[in-house]
Design a protein around this motif. Sequence first.
Motif, PDB file in Angstrom:
ATOM      1  N   LEU A  70      19.991  38.503  19.372  1.00  0.00           N
ATOM      2  CA  LEU A  70      20.178  38.209  17.953  1.00  0.00           C
ATOM      3  C   LEU A  70      20.764  36.806  17.848  1.00  0.00           C
ATOM      4  CD1 LEU A  70      21.789  41.630  16.980  1.00  0.00           C
ATOM      5  CD2 LEU A  70      19.416  40.910  16.633  1.00  0.00           C
ATOM      6  N   THR A  71      20.372  36.101  16.801  1.00  0.00           N
ATOM      7  CA  THR A  71      20.825  34.707  16.647  1.00  0.00           C
ATOM      8  C   THR A  71      21.500  34.518  15.299  1.00  0.00           C
ATOM      9  OG1 THR A  71      18.790  34.100  17.791  1.00  0.00           O
ATOM     10  CG2 THR A  71      20.055  32.307  16.827  1.00  0.00           C
ATOM     11  N   ALA A  72      22.578  33.764  15.294  1.00  0.00           N
ATOM     12  CA  ALA A  72      23.209  33.346  14.027  1.00  0.00           C
ATOM     13  C   ALA A  72      23.227  31.825  13.999  1.00  0.00           C
ATOM     14  CB  ALA A  72      24.627  33.899  13.945  1.00  0.00           C
ATOM     15  N   ASP A  73      23.174  31.263  12.788  1.00  0.00           N
ATOM     16  CA  ASP A  73      23.188  29.802  12.685  1.00  0.00           C
ATOM     17  C   ASP A  73      24.488  29.234  13.244  1.00  0.00           C
ATOM     18  OD1 ASP A  73      20.697  29.245  11.637  1.00  0.00           O
ATOM     19  OD2 ASP A  73      21.346  29.728   9.592  1.00  0.00           O
ATOM     20  N   ALA A  74      24.351  28.108  13.937  1.00  0.00           N
ATOM     21  CA  ALA A  74      25.531  27.453  14.510  1.00  0.00           C
ATOM     22  C   ALA A  74      26.306  26.722  13.406  1.00  0.00           C
ATOM     23  CB  ALA A  74      25.074  26.453  15.559  1.00  0.00           C
ATOM     24  N   PRO A  75      27.605  26.536  13.593  1.00  0.00           N
ATOM     25  CA  PRO A  75      28.393  25.769  12.617  1.00  0.00           C
ATOM     26  C   PRO A  75      28.181  24.263  12.825  1.00  0.00           C
ATOM     27  CG  PRO A  75      29.813  26.536  14.382  1.00  0.00           C
ATOM     28  CD  PRO A  75      28.436  27.035  14.702  1.00  0.00           C
TER      29      PRO A  75
END
Length: 471
Positions: free
Chosen positions: A182-187
């Motif tokens: 699963l991937t989340a957007d990087a800050p």
Amino acid sequence: MTRRPTTAQLTRWDHAHLWHPFTQMQEWVQEPPLIITRGQGPYLIDSEGRRYLDGVSSMWVNVHGHRHPWLDQALRRQLGLIAHSTLLGLSNPPAIRLARELIRMAPRGLTRVFFSDNGSTAVEVALKMAVQYWQQRAPQAVSKRTFLHLSQSYHGDTVGAVSVGGMDLFHARFRSLCFETLTADAPYCYRCPLTLTYPDCRMACVEPVERILAERHADLAGVIVEPLVQAAAGIVTAPPGYLTHLRKLCTTYGVLLIADEVATGFGRTGRLFACQHEGVTPDLMALSKGLTGGYLPLGATLATEEIYSAFLGNFAEWKTFFHGHSYTGNPLGCAVALANLDLFRRERRLPKLQPKIRALRRYLKPLAERPHVGDIRQCGFMVGIELVKDRDTRAAYPLEDRIGHRVARVARDLGLLIRPLGNVIVLMPPLIMSLADVNRMVTIINRAIAAVTEDATTATTRLRKGVAHAT
Ligand code: PLP
């Protein structure tokens, strides 16, 4: 005595036989390679005797400079005893002592060290440990076998590390080999995926992470993150507190936090480990690169007692961690790593680094005025200068323009070696680099950026005008 090969011979043999990493070889063989034969402190010296500042610590590994007498001596001493014996069924003093020392210096709560060979294997070990941990700790939670990672993440080039990687250019070709994640957007504040601005955004980028954890924690073995700095993404620095948030979310949702400190470890960010800026203890921590001060390949995965104890049992319970490499705990690597850790104390490396970090920030300031410098990101002695085609729109240079590469070539002619990441100029000097050399490094980069981005723009404009006049 055999004669030392000449530069011309080495060039021929390099072009005939050597396949370089992350390199288009068709292009490589069109010019002579720069062949490094010696090093001294922050300098690299080529086969023709030319000296260069090592602006990226020989791929982010060197810490106390090249040919440090303390490190050279530690290696020689160990060579006088034995170069290698195995940790499978045996032990050795350098590995034992290094494990103890690492635990003494690491974030409190990490108690066990598993050695491997490089950053990628340190990450592989963490991923496999996490998956096996859940199988043994909570057999009812067998579905906890995937990972959440950030977009633009880079954790190495072996297949497990690629699975948790988020850089399409490097990773897309190998997706068929990878497990699902699963991937989340990087800050990435300069190009915020939510088009918000820090600090008004109140770090809204952690909300999607929380949403994924709330929905999928039953499937998740761990969250893997490069603490504070996504290095290969282009020195993308996370806002303060982001890591703390991740730690809290992982604890709340019963998911392991894996800190990949392969790039950030050993002083690069100004503290020994990036996690220590926020007082965070991860459940697993991957180390390599600076671990041996840039002398030999060695990886280490640190774990908590909670994780370690889940692997204990009678032989026939088969709870053993079935993983290991031929050179695991190599005595030469461990001996030089011990001496490397020693130098942090003996030479007061981190206290001495602080004024240099501040000076670096000052020296970099004028670069922000350059018309094609979009963003300057600094965390300790890690710097990313993002070059853009248009500062107002933040439009990127097309990668095929190879703007970073061109800047690096000019810098090389001026006596500085760097390796850019696409349009981002990376500076990551050895921690011993003097103030005068830090200043020289930034001056060279400033000139190189101007020469490539401004002269090129002017030249193109001139060219266009010329064409317009002619038609
Ligand atoms: N993890 C991070 C954060 C890295 O930056 C790197 C390498 O750049 C790796 C893992 C992989 O390390 P290695 O090249 O030693 O396999």
